[in-house]
Design a protein around this motif. Structure first.
Motif, PDB file in Angstrom:
ATOM      1  N   ARG A 363       0.898  -1.172  -0.026  1.00 35.50           N
ATOM      2  CA  ARG A 363      -0.049  -0.161  -0.170  1.00 35.50           C
ATOM      3  C   ARG A 363       0.862   1.227  -0.100  1.00 35.50           C
ATOM      4  O   ARG A 363       1.486   1.614   0.900  1.00 35.50           O
ATOM      5  N   ASN A 364       0.906   1.603  -1.163  1.00 42.64           N
ATOM      6  CA  ASN A 364       1.749   3.243  -1.254  1.00 42.64           C
ATOM      7  C   ASN A 364       2.910   3.125  -0.669  1.00 42.64           C
ATOM      8  O   ASN A 364       3.679   4.295  -0.009  1.00 42.64           O
ATOM      9  N   VAL A 365       3.829   2.217  -1.190  1.00 40.06           N
ATOM     10  CA  VAL A 365       5.268   2.348  -0.644  1.00 40.06           C
ATOM     11  C   VAL A 365       5.969   2.919  -1.761  1.00 40.06           C
ATOM     12  O   VAL A 365       5.948   2.862  -2.848  1.00 40.06           O
ATOM     13  N   LYS A 366       6.572   4.030  -1.315  1.00 42.44           N
ATOM     14  CA  LYS A 366       7.393   5.030  -2.405  1.00 42.44           C
ATOM     15  C   LYS A 366       8.634   4.326  -2.548  1.00 42.44           C
ATOM     16  O   LYS A 366       9.518   4.900  -3.479  1.00 42.44           O
ATOM     17  N   GLY A 367       9.167   3.569  -1.670  1.00 41.48           N
ATOM     18  CA  GLY A 367      10.568   2.804  -1.821  1.00 41.48           C
ATOM     19  C   GLY A 367      10.761   2.161  -3.215  1.00 41.48           C
ATOM     20  O   GLY A 367       9.873   1.753  -3.880  1.00 41.48           O
ATOM     21  N   GLU A 368      11.770   2.293  -3.886  1.00 38.66           N
ATOM     22  CA  GLU A 368      12.266   1.721  -5.027  1.00 38.66           C
ATOM     23  C   GLU A 368      12.483   0.101  -5.022  1.00 38.66           C
ATOM     24  O   GLU A 368      12.915  -0.220  -3.903  1.00 38.66           O
TER      25      GLU A 368
ATOM     26  N   LEU B 247       4.422   3.187  17.132  1.00 45.46           N
ATOM     27  CA  LEU B 247       5.382   4.313  17.460  1.00 45.46           C
ATOM     28  C   LEU B 247       5.517   5.111  16.201  1.00 45.46           C
ATOM     29  O   LEU B 247       5.460   6.518  16.437  1.00 45.46           O
ATOM     30  N   ALA B 248       5.563   4.578  14.975  1.00 43.68           N
ATOM     31  CA  ALA B 248       5.316   5.479  13.798  1.00 43.68           C
ATOM     32  C   ALA B 248       4.030   6.371  13.857  1.00 43.68           C
ATOM     33  O   ALA B 248       3.963   7.591  13.559  1.00 43.68           O
ATOM     34  N   GLY B 254       7.759   8.040   9.580  1.00 40.75           N
ATOM     35  CA  GLY B 254       7.907   6.676   8.819  1.00 40.75           C
ATOM     36  C   GLY B 254       9.403   6.066   9.444  1.00 40.75           C
ATOM     37  O   GLY B 254      10.252   6.574  10.176  1.00 40.75           O
ATOM     38  N   MET B 255       9.284   4.777   8.926  1.00 42.55           N
ATOM     39  CA  MET B 255      10.523   4.031   9.367  1.00 42.55           C
ATOM     40  C   MET B 255      10.819   2.956   8.213  1.00 42.55           C
ATOM     41  O   MET B 255       9.663   2.850   7.668  1.00 42.55           O
ATOM     42  N   SER B 322       9.731  10.563   5.081  1.00 45.93           N
ATOM     43  CA  SER B 322       8.841  10.206   3.887  1.00 45.93           C
ATOM     44  C   SER B 322       7.985   9.067   4.576  1.00 45.93           C
ATOM     45  O   SER B 322       8.146   8.238   5.316  1.00 45.93           O
ATOM     46  N   ASP B 323       6.790   8.758   3.746  1.00 46.98           N
ATOM     47  CA  ASP B 323       5.875   7.951   4.154  1.00 46.98           C
ATOM     48  C   ASP B 323       5.400   7.960   5.343  1.00 46.98           C
ATOM     49  O   ASP B 323       5.625   6.953   6.184  1.00 46.98           O
TER      50      ASP B 323
END
Lengths: 369, 351
Positions: A363-368, B247-248, B254-255, B322-323
């Motif tokens: 769900r909506n992970v921006k990581g590559e 915790l996030a 984000g973590m 981020s996130d």
């Protein structure tokens, strides 16, 4: 960990990914049949490693997801009956029927037990002669031998307070149902390694030739899946149609003869209704007449006769998801009106359900990738 | 009335109930006094408990108090590496330690089921006493209730604890900042697997024992070493993944954590692979995560590794901006996916 870490090696995964990218020149649509593979793909983000011209479609191979609402309703009814110890694999307890699930029965004082082996359930029957032990026999060909063994042992030992509510389903008829559909888009299959460990892959050869579709029997670790895809893409690009075995460390062409033998001794094929899909001929198992005393549907026919036809939530599109015609995230209810806490259908609660896999991991992970 | 039975000039003795808990043990009378003296006071003896008053009293210093409570309902009562008694002491000590506090005193409330074996109760109480002595945190007040047979599960324990937060120490989820290093104090999942193995009668290759242990010495050492701890949290129910998500959400950050950096011992991994469970969601009782400024990560790990409870400490990830609210896992094959909260208990898979 031996036999695990070797199949999760990052460098080998990168090499296999490169091989797939070089080989796949055209767009192809591939289905992984098994829910275990679906979860491996999403859990390890394997689809994000593949080129965009390869589409992985998730198949009907989650036994929890395809169990019909009517069968869940029967399970809930029997589990609620006085004097019954109802045994089930853990996966099934959260699956919604028309009026609740087995966890609800447990909370309302029904004796519902999570088991790890059918023989544990038989032992329960042996130790509780004044109770009826009813077992939810769920699964593809992978779990059928153990249930067959339990029934055979019950008969040998003269244990009569033991019976199965059978929800067993078979993979090849489901594959044929998908391939026969006018909406079919599948050009190649990753077949389920655990099912083939039991059954072998002889019967897949006829399907491959009949529908001109390559099939690769594939395992469940990340490198298994990537290698399965690589082998399948090679066949597709070269125009070959064969059944190949990527999972040779577990699967032989003839399968496990002893397991097959006990299954055919106790069970016979029968029509089965699949959740969201409907009835598929000869796609399930039932007990042979010599073992019919252990059939819970016959044993408790009076209790079950009062049940109305099970009703699925009309908004749930699990049938399309299970046939690979709809991606979980393309369902308008996904993550909004359908979540693991408030599921519209089984694929959102089963640990092998495609919807649950997407909800949990994607769900909506921006990581590559 | 006639009877064929020979006359005996004695009354038949009732079955002995000396070795089991009876309702009268919670009734405020002589039996209850005997139970308190013979079992609890004898095991927990300390000067603050001795008056057997309605509560314990002590003079307070200036500073910040920490106060916590937790209830223990584990089944089975005894499991490899521990039992409900040691768990009830260590668990509450650890909750205080996660506030940055030095634990001072504990209370112990028992809800006993009629019919509980006195021998079982004695073993549990002795284990609690031993855990309290080892940790240096006395049990100074308590309570006992007995419920009808069938209305309990043998024994439930509640422990509350009071601790003192050293001056200048603030340890809170809201202090977590982007860029913080995420440290874990050791290998994961052994408590959950140990309990599961006994509860379900499963045997695995490799003996797995619960990691239950008090963590306040490790935390005190971190504080004394001048590590600027932003947040601590022990990894109990729901395991690492659930705690990181909590915790996030609390810190609105984000973590990102690296799957290959998270320590999980082989027997636990094996058991989890076999059952289709994810060790990142399995319970622990002697592990915690710490969020510290990234430049202090190595120093913090060095301190943690000096302790047996922290000898497998590892730097597993980083806090990001981020996130927000999302925990992302970098998988063993280098891809990324969400590490989400579970909807309920993990359930063993069918196949």
């Amino acid at each position: 960990m031996k036999y695990v870490d070797e199949f999760r090696d990052r460098a080998v995964a990168a090499a296999l990914t490169e091989r797939i990218k070089k080989t796949a020149q055209r767009p192809w649509t591939i289905m992984e049949v098994c829910g275990g593979q679906t979860h491996a793909i999403v859990r390890f983000g394997l689809d994000s490693l593949l080129p965009k011209n390869l589409e992985l479609v998730h198949g009907p191979g989650c036994p929890v997801c395809v169990t019909s609402v009517s069968l869940i309703d029967q399970a809930v009814c029997l589990a609620s009956a006085p004097g019954v110890i109802f045994c089930s694999f853990g996966d099934m307890l959260r699956v919604p029927g028309s009026h609740g699930d087995l966890f609800g029965v447990k909370a309302a004082d029904g004796d519902v037990r999570i088991i790890y082996s059918p023989l544990d359930a038989l032992e329960l029957a042996r130790k509780n002669p004044d109770r009826e032990v009813v077992c939810f026999a769920v699964g593809f060909e992978t779990t059928a031998p153990a249930w067959a063994m339990a029934v055979a042992q019950a008969k040998q030992s003269g244990i009569t307070n033991f019976s199965l509510l059978i929800a067993h389903v078979l993979v090849p008829p489901a594959m044929e149902a998908i391939l026969s559909s006018p909406q079919n888009r599948i050009q190649g299959f990753l077949a389920a390694g655990h099912v083939c460990t039991v059954m072998g892959y002889e019967e897949y050869e006829a399907i491959a030739q009949k529908y001109r579709v390559p099939i690769v029997v594939t395992g469940f670790e990340p490198l298994d899946v990537l290698e399965g895809v690589a082998m399948l893409v090679s066949q597709l690009e070269e125009g070959r149609v064969k059944v190949e075995n990527q999972y040779a460390r577990s699967v032989s062409r003839e399968g496990n003869r002893q397991a097959r033998s006990i299954v055919s001794e106790v069970f016979e094929p029968a029509p089965r209704t699949w959740r969201g899909i409907g009835e598929i001929p000869s796609s399930g198992l039932r007990l042979k007449s010599t073992y019919s005393d252990y059939d819970a549907e016959l044993k408790f026919h009076r209790e079950l006769a009062q049940l109305a036809e099970g009703k699925e939530d009309p908004e749930c599109q699990s049938g399309l998801v299970l046939q690979g015609l709809l991606k979980p995230m393309d369902c308008s209810a996904f993550g909004v009106r359908c979540t693991p806490e408030r599921p519209l259908g089984a694929p959102m609660v089963s640990s092998e359900g495609a919807c649950a896999a997407y909800y949990r991991y994607r769900r909506n992970v921006k990581g590559e990738g | 009335m006639t009877s064929n039975k020979a006359f005996e000039p004695t009354c038949p003795l009732p079955h002995s109930t000396k070795n089991i808990i009876q309702l009268a043990h919670g009734g405020g009378g002589r039996l209850m006094q005997e139970l308190i003296q013979d079992v609890f006071v004898r095991a927990f003896h300390n000067p603050m408990l001795a008056p057997l008053h309605d509560g314990a009293t002590w003079p307070v210093e200036k500073g910040t108090l920490a106060f916590t409570t937790d209830s223990y309902v584990v089944r089975p009562l005894f499991f490899p590496g521990g039992d409900i008694g040691s768990l009830a002491v260590n668990g509450t000590i650890n909750d205080l330690a996660m506030c940055g506090a030095k634990p001072l005193y504990l209370s112990a409330g028992f809800i006993l089921e009629e019919g509980l074996s006195m021998e079982v109760l004695q073993r549990v109480v002795n284990s609690m006493a031993e855990a309290a002595r080892t940790a240096g945190v006395p049990i100074v007040t308590g309570d006992t209730k007995v419920v009808d047979r069938g209305k309990g599960d043998g024994i439930f324990i509640n422990t509350s604890g009071v601790g003192l937060v050293p001056s200048g120490v603030r340890v809170l989820p809201t202090l977590i900042q982007p860029g913080d290093a995420i440290l874990v104090s050791g290998d994961l999942g052994s408590h959950g697997v140990a309990v599961l193995s006994v509860r379900e009668g499963l045997t695995f290759d490799g003996h797995v024992e619960s990691d239950t242990t008090p963590l306040h010495h490790v935390v005190a050492d971190l504080i004394d070493s001048g590590i600027d701890i932003h947040c601590l949290r022990d990894l109990t129910r729901g395991g690492l993944a659930s705690v990181l998500n909590e915790l996030a959400a609390a810190a609105k950050i984000g973590m990102t954590v690296d799957e290959t950096a998270i320590p999980v011992n082989e027997p636990v991994r094996g058991a989890c692979e076999l059952l289709g469970l994810d060790p990142l969601y399995v319970a622990n009782e002697g592990r915690f995560v710490a969020m510290v400024p990234a430049p202090q990560a190595e120093a913090a790990l060095a301190v943690m590794r000096r302790h047996k409870a922290g000898n497998q400490s590892a730097h597993i990830g980083i806090v990001t901006d981020s996130d927000p609210l999302m925990v992302v896992l970098r998988t063993v094959v280098g891809t990324h996916r969400v590490l989400d909260l579970l909807s309920g208990e993990q359930l063993p898979r069918i196949c």
